[in-house]
Write a protein that holds these residues in place. Structure first.
Motif, PDB file in Angstrom:
ATOM      1  N   UNK A  99       0.861  -1.205   0.000  1.00  0.00           N
ATOM      2  CA  UNK A  99       0.000   0.000   0.000  1.00  0.00           C
ATOM      3  C   UNK A  99       0.887   1.241   0.000  1.00  0.00           C
ATOM      4  N   UNK A 100       0.737   2.106  -1.009  1.00  0.00           N
ATOM      5  CA  UNK A 100       1.610   3.288  -1.042  1.00  0.00           C
ATOM      6  C   UNK A 100       1.260   4.269   0.079  1.00  0.00           C
ATOM      7  N   UNK A 101       2.270   4.984   0.540  1.00  0.00           N
ATOM      8  CA  UNK A 101       2.057   6.035   1.537  1.00  0.00           C
ATOM      9  C   UNK A 101       1.309   7.183   0.875  1.00  0.00           C
ATOM     10  N   UNK A 102       0.387   7.772   1.577  1.00  0.00           N
ATOM     11  CA  UNK A 102      -0.327   8.937   1.059  1.00  0.00           C
ATOM     12  C   UNK A 102       0.533  10.173   1.237  1.00  0.00           C
ATOM     13  N   UNK A 103       0.828  10.833   0.112  1.00  0.00           N
ATOM     14  CA  UNK A 103       1.627  12.049   0.162  1.00  0.00           C
ATOM     15  C   UNK A 103       0.910  13.105   0.997  1.00  0.00           C
ATOM     16  N   UNK A 104      -0.410  13.190   0.801  1.00  0.00           N
ATOM     17  CA  UNK A 104      -1.216  14.147   1.555  1.00  0.00           C
ATOM     18  C   UNK A 104      -0.988  13.958   3.049  1.00  0.00           C
ATOM     19  N   UNK A 105      -1.041  12.681   3.462  1.00  0.00           N
ATOM     20  CA  UNK A 105      -0.880  12.372   4.876  1.00  0.00           C
ATOM     21  C   UNK A 105       0.520  12.768   5.373  1.00  0.00           C
ATOM     22  N   UNK A 106       1.539  12.498   4.562  1.00  0.00           N
ATOM     23  CA  UNK A 106       2.891  12.885   4.965  1.00  0.00           C
ATOM     24  C   UNK A 106       2.976  14.400   5.125  1.00  0.00           C
ATOM     25  N   UNK A 107       2.375  15.120   4.185  1.00  0.00           N
ATOM     26  CA  UNK A 107       2.381  16.584   4.291  1.00  0.00           C
ATOM     27  C   UNK A 107       1.704  17.005   5.588  1.00  0.00           C
ATOM     28  N   UNK A 108       0.512  16.440   5.815  1.00  0.00           N
ATOM     29  CA  UNK A 108      -0.256  16.863   6.980  1.00  0.00           C
ATOM     30  C   UNK A 108       0.495  16.545   8.264  1.00  0.00           C
ATOM     31  N   UNK A 109       1.168  15.400   8.298  1.00  0.00           N
ATOM     32  CA  UNK A 109       1.981  15.080   9.465  1.00  0.00           C
ATOM     33  C   UNK A 109       3.115  16.087   9.633  1.00  0.00           C
ATOM     34  N   UNK A 110       3.708  16.493   8.500  1.00  0.00           N
ATOM     35  CA  UNK A 110       4.848  17.404   8.542  1.00  0.00           C
ATOM     36  C   UNK A 110       4.445  18.774   9.077  1.00  0.00           C
ATOM     37  N   UNK A 111       3.272  19.238   8.676  1.00  0.00           N
ATOM     38  CA  UNK A 111       2.929  20.612   9.072  1.00  0.00           C
ATOM     39  C   UNK A 111       2.297  20.674  10.461  1.00  0.00           C
ATOM     40  N   UNK A 112       1.832  19.504  10.954  1.00  0.00           N
ATOM     41  CA  UNK A 112       1.258  19.482  12.302  1.00  0.00           C
ATOM     42  C   UNK A 112       0.097  20.442  12.423  1.00  0.00           C
ATOM     43  N   UNK A 113       0.136  21.282  13.437  1.00  0.00           N
ATOM     44  CA  UNK A 113      -1.018  22.155  13.713  1.00  0.00           C
ATOM     45  C   UNK A 113      -0.909  23.522  13.032  1.00  0.00           C
TER      46      UNK A 113
ATOM     47  N   UNK B 176       9.091  18.995  -5.872  1.00  0.00           N
ATOM     48  CA  UNK B 176      10.087  19.952  -5.369  1.00  0.00           C
ATOM     49  C   UNK B 176       9.394  21.255  -4.965  1.00  0.00           C
ATOM     50  N   UNK B 177       8.503  21.699  -5.839  1.00  0.00           N
ATOM     51  CA  UNK B 177       7.817  22.972  -5.642  1.00  0.00           C
ATOM     52  C   UNK B 177       7.111  23.035  -4.291  1.00  0.00           C
ATOM     53  N   UNK B 178       6.490  21.907  -3.920  1.00  0.00           N
ATOM     54  CA  UNK B 178       5.704  21.955  -2.688  1.00  0.00           C
ATOM     55  C   UNK B 178       6.566  22.253  -1.474  1.00  0.00           C
ATOM     56  N   UNK B 179       7.841  21.884  -1.531  1.00  0.00           N
ATOM     57  CA  UNK B 179       8.704  22.169  -0.377  1.00  0.00           C
ATOM     58  C   UNK B 179       8.781  23.673  -0.115  1.00  0.00           C
ATOM     59  N   UNK B 180       8.895  24.450  -1.213  1.00  0.00           N
ATOM     60  CA  UNK B 180       8.999  25.902  -1.002  1.00  0.00           C
ATOM     61  C   UNK B 180       7.635  26.547  -0.721  1.00  0.00           C
ATOM     62  N   UNK B 181       6.556  26.072  -1.343  1.00  0.00           N
ATOM     63  CA  UNK B 181       5.249  26.689  -1.041  1.00  0.00           C
ATOM     64  C   UNK B 181       4.826  26.349   0.391  1.00  0.00           C
ATOM     65  N   UNK B 182       5.185  25.165   0.839  1.00  0.00           N
ATOM     66  CA  UNK B 182       4.836  24.754   2.193  1.00  0.00           C
ATOM     67  C   UNK B 182       5.460  25.685   3.211  1.00  0.00           C
ATOM     68  N   UNK B 183       6.698  26.079   2.945  1.00  0.00           N
ATOM     69  CA  UNK B 183       7.359  27.026   3.856  1.00  0.00           C
ATOM     70  C   UNK B 183       6.631  28.346   3.908  1.00  0.00           C
ATOM     71  N   UNK B 184       5.921  28.655   2.832  1.00  0.00           N
ATOM     72  CA  UNK B 184       5.164  29.915   2.803  1.00  0.00           C
ATOM     73  C   UNK B 184       3.681  29.666   3.102  1.00  0.00           C
TER      74      UNK B 184
END
Lengths: 400, 400
Positions: free
Chosen positions: B17-31, B342-350
């Motif tokens: 079962x592949x990891x959900x990218x969405x879930x990884x993002x959501x875990x990364x950003x926390x609250x 790659x792009x999401x890494x920089x937009x996420x920071x913003x």
């Protein structure tokens, strides 16, 4: 593809799921009125309908918009907190809300844990007899079932240890309290010994515990989970405690297993119903659950006692009857010459059904057993039904 | 077994079962507070909270005790009748209630059909891109995914026919209306042509249709199911139509498949939540659903138009933007030199997140795509979020 779906289209895993005997019976009788000792239905007179209606009103008024949105796959946090806190206190365990995952009844926990662990051919230890729903659920993952004897105080641990030592075992499945179908509960000592084996051999137990709160007499001892927390997934269910139609159960997992269970749960159905999780939490925190459970236990104990009385009064002497310690079932052992799967054909004609023991074994055994449910019939039905079963038994025994 | 669960304990199916990218993002950003174009959440302002609260009150008062008991695994019959009747009328089809099975969202229908059909290694045709939830769910049955191109009017049928002819195909999966993630809907002609192929090659389609009622402009054409009823399982969902937290969807099956689906559903979780099935049925029969849907469509169409406007205003010219025909997503195709992951890494920071296209492919492709959700952000957030994405794209393109 008209009336029969072509069998060869189906997966091997699906074809391995055994047919439910109960379901075949129910299909056969259709709408006929029957005295049923077959199902495992709680007594609906005990459902706290007014209280749940009030909880439903309250949560929809308070949090309707949140309830209606998608939610996390682990479940409603305050409900997970409630579960963690109740069972930490009850057994002196350290359960955090993060270890608790809400599922659609404990049935879904069995399905998801099976998906997580079982490769085709993996050894899975079952009690003999075992819960039909678990056999069905696990069968879809093509395990190699290994049955161990169920003694008066729980599984035969010598057999379990022998399998841990000499076989490729991936998982053990056990119902440690008021087992379905046998009614047997594990002794405290046996729980601790099993925990020791799990830790010694680094094995994993699915401790299925839907009847935890339905004990007659004193509380059941602490679960195996307490003594081997990292080697046990311990399920629970609101189905027998409050009401089954809400379809909410839970599983308490080793913390390291939670993210994996979460991923598999997501793939299965994203998350469990939000509304009923809020309703249950409100109900549990605004009512006296222990008073409700006490009413339930008293009622079931009366029903069980009534059925045991009738069985002792009417059945042939050489039929062995278990004395249930809780739960919803009585287990009969028949003497030579009687077969439950034959007997039911004649009792069915006279309007009485039960589940022949065969359903609870994986290798075709069990026709010398009968499972009787006592929670969903009144004393008159119990007497009449037992009389008919006894008469049909005697006919066979006299003809032998 | 302390902090990491030993990987070797897990089944091959689970590990697939592949990891959900969405879930990884959501875990990364926390609250952290984010502008999120990542999820697929309906707009909660549209939920008919008061009406559903009233339906909840009414059904608990009317039928509380029935609702709280165990029920049949196929679902609440009046709700199955309502579904059969609505879609029979909408498309001139002959759907009986007996063909309809209620599931926990359409996600569970995908899981159970996968369990029914897929042996390890079986060929399963997916659109390229395809719905992440389906990829995850099906992956647990170890299929051999075969991707076909998704053209403006649906899957490339020449590729599909080639696979039917020259490969071992067990199942095809397609989202025919407002596909997630691409937003593409199949043309009427393509639906009929695909039906012809299914019948000619005796193949089976899982036609996943959660966005059926979320069309912009005219109604979507009739489903493939209409033209090949015995070769299609057609799912639907109340999640986008009414509210997702109730977790009720359905699948319309060839009659011969129903008892098999039933058996597998039973093994998964016995049956779906009773309360929300009653609530939905009461809501649907006591309110003007079409008026509610019309409000939903208008709102989503406005949100989509706003996002398309902003994308056209701010994005580099060579980013291709789809014009959604319904549903909840806009799909971007990036020019050479830009990688979504790659792009999401920089937009996420913003403070802006979206789903990189990679999640919707099974062979590692898709980094030149972005999925944007437009239903759950207001115009100000949409403008600000799109501006940030555009700026980050331009930074990369200028640096090239």
């Amino acid at each position: 593809m008209e009336n029969q779906f072509p069998e060869e289209k189906f997966s091997e895993q699906y074809r391995n799921i055994p047919v439910s005997f109960v379901r075949s019976i129910l299909n056969a009788i259709g709408q006929q009125k029957m005295i049923s000792f077959a199902g495992g239905l709680p007594n609906p007179s005990l459902f706290p309908v007014d209280e749940l209606a009030e909880s439903t009103r309250a949560v929809m008024a308070d949090a309707g918009r949140n309830i209606l949105q998608y939610a996390g796959s682990l479940g409603y946090y305050p409900l997970r907190e409630w579960i963690a806190s109740r069972y930490s206190a009850k057994y002196g365990m350290k359960i955090t809300p993060e270890m608790v995952v809400i599922t659609n009844g404990s049935q879904q926990a069995i399905d998801i844990l099976s998906k997580l662990f079982i490769n085709p051919g993996d050894g899975v230890i079952l009690e003999k007899p075992s819960y039909l729903g678990a056999i069905q659920s696990m069968s879809a993952y093509l395990p190699n079932f290994k049955e161990v004897d169920l003694l008066e105080d729980g599984a035969d641990l010598a057999q379990v240890e022998d399998l841990f030592l000499n076989d490729e075992i991936k998982l053990m499945y056990a119902v440690t309290n008021a087992q379905n179908p046998s009614g047997i509960s594990y002794s405290d000592e046996k729980r601790q010994d099993l925990a020791l084996l799990l830790r010694r051999y680094n094995q994993f137990l699915l401790e299925d515990d839907p009847y935890n709160e339905i004990c007659f007499g004193e509380e059941f001892p602490a679960p195996v989970k307490k003594y081997a927390p990292d080697h046990v997934a311990w399920t629970g269910s609101f189905s027998k405690m409050v009401a089954p139609g809400l379809r909410n159960g839970w599983v308490i997992l080793p913390p390291a297993l939670v993210p994996h269970f979460d991923k598999a749960k997501q793939a299965a159905d994203l998350h469990s119903n939000n509304l009923t999780q809020y309703v249950l939490h409100h109900y549990l925190t605004h009512n006296d659950l222990d008073e409700h459970l006490s009413r339930t236990r008293t009622k079931y104990e009366e029903q069980a006692a009534c059925m045991v009385d009738m069985l002792n009064r009417y059945l042939p002497d050489d039929v062995k009857v278990t004395q249930p310690t809780g739960g919803m079932f009585i287990w009969l052992t028949l003497p030579d010459g009687l077969r439950a799967d034959e007997l039911i054909k004649s009792t069915m004609e006279r309007g009485v059904i039960f589940v022949p023991g065969n359903s609870f074994y994986t290798k075709g055994q069990g026709s010398n057993h009968i499972r009787l449910n006592f929670t969903n019939a009144d004393p008159d039905e119990i007497e009449k039904g037992v009389q008919i079963i006894a008469e049909e038994m005697k006919k066979v025994l006299c003809a032998v």
